[in-house]
Design an enzyme around this catalytic site. Structure first.
Site, PDB file in Angstrom:
ATOM      1  CE  LYS A  51      -6.721  -3.543  22.984  1.00 27.04           C
ATOM      2  NZ  LYS A  51      -5.491  -2.751  22.836  1.00 27.04           N
ATOM      3  CD  GLN A  95      -5.095   0.869  22.156  1.00 29.34           C
ATOM      4  OE1 GLN A  95      -5.531   0.030  22.929  1.00 29.34           O
ATOM      5  NE2 GLN A  95      -4.695   0.554  20.941  1.00 29.34           N
ATOM      6  CG  ASP A 118      -0.523  -4.813  25.115  1.00 30.42           C
ATOM      7  OD1 ASP A 118      -1.390  -5.632  24.740  1.00 30.42           O
ATOM      8  OD2 ASP A 118      -0.636  -3.582  24.961  1.00 30.42           O
TER       9      ASP A 118
END
Ligand code: NDP
Length: 282
Positions: A51, A95, A118
């Site tokens: 990422k 995460q 997200d």
């Protein structure tokens, strides 16, 4: 049969993001994503590295907070509160998975919906379900919708089957297909006749996590097949949730694994981040 090339579409999306990031920079706004990683899960380390590399490619500044596995939940929440208040941070990503002693939901809920890279915050999930535009959406289903658009597949009026009902893929996928006027069915582990459901689907999205569970022979002739699954076989090979070769022989279009939905998920995180930055720059 069309192979829907996720890598190629992701490269196009990244090019668009890079242009937007530059336009923001010209107005004095440097787009920034902060990633929070707790503990030493090896897969998480790889994902976060990927990422951050993606961010670098498109000019987004990425910062990683890597905390020890023993970090107390209160400490994690305090960090999120600081990031929520920091104007240099446009997107925050925690995460997953988090260590067992941490309540994942409490941490995700603490992220400001306006910085939720997200799209997992309950506000943003609700916004998707009632059709509020301009809020971040979960990356995987958003990437699938972009793939359908690029392949010129209009879901309107089609029978769409989503296999899987997770909060990160299946459920938001179904909402996005519904929003685009598909007739949507959601299948899961208690579905009585999966083969029958698959056989009726004009658009099939498989998000199960079981190697080649969906047999090619079940697929309707001319269907569009999107395989979200990523399953590592004992010999190291990566396969999807659909039997690729047999499904490809019947489908009008299909995504490969790897090189399909995976690169799109990564690209859509960048889209979410720059969109969040644009909102504050307005
Ligand atoms: P989850 O494990 O959270 O959900 C799996 C879903 O599949 C559940 O809803 C489950 O049903 C359903 N399921 C399990 N077995 C069957 C069965 N025999 N028949 C029908 N349905 C079944 O997984 P995720 O949604 O997180 O991920 C799904 C897959 O997608 C995984 O392979 C994952 O690695 C991959 N993935 C890929 C991404 C990408 O970028 N390409 C991103 C995210 C995930 P029930 O609810 O009843 O248990």
């Amino acid at each position: 049969m069309i192979l829907i090339d996720g890598k190629q579409i992701a490269a196009k999306v990244k090019g668009e993001v890079a242009t937007e990031v530059r336009a923001l920079a010209a107005r004095g706004v440097q787009t920034g994503l902060t990633v929070v990683r707790v503990g030493d899960d090896p897969a998480s380390a790889i994902y976060v590295r990927g990422k951050r590399k993606d961010c670098e490619e498109v000019g987004i500044t990425s910062v990683e907070h890597h905390l020890p596995a023993t970090t107390a939940q209160a400490e994690l929440l305090a960090l999120i509160a600081r990031l929520n208040a920091d104007p240099a941070v446009h997107g925050i990503l925690v995460q997953l998975p988090l260590p067992k002693h941490v309540d994942e939901r409490a941490v995700l809920d603490a992220i400001s919906p306006a910085k939720d890279a997200d799209g997992f915050h309950p506000f943003n999930v609700g916004a998707l379900s009632i059709g509020i535009a301009g809020v971040p959406r979960p990356c995987t289903p958003a990437g699938v919708m972009r793939m359908l658009d690029e392949a010129k597949v209009d879901p309107k009026g089609k029978r769409a089957l989503v296999v899987g009902r997770s909060n990160i893929v299946g459920k938001p996928m179904a909402m996005m297909l519904l929003e685009r006027h598909a007739t949507v069915t959601i299948a899961h582990s208690r579905t009585a006749d999966l083969a029958g459901e698959v056989g009726r689907a004009d658009i099939l999205v498989a998000a199960i996590g079981k190697a080649e569970l969906v047999k090619g022979a079940w697929v309707k002739e001319g269907a569009v097949v999107i395989d979200v699954g990523m399953n590592r076989l004992a010999d190291g090979k990566l396969v999807g949730d659909v039997e690729f070769a047999a499904a490809a022989a019947r489908a009008a279009a299909i995504t490969p694994v790897p090189g399909g939905v995976g690169p799109m998920t990564r690209a859509m995180l960048l889209v979410n981040t720059v969109e969040l930055a644009k909102r504050v720059a307005r």
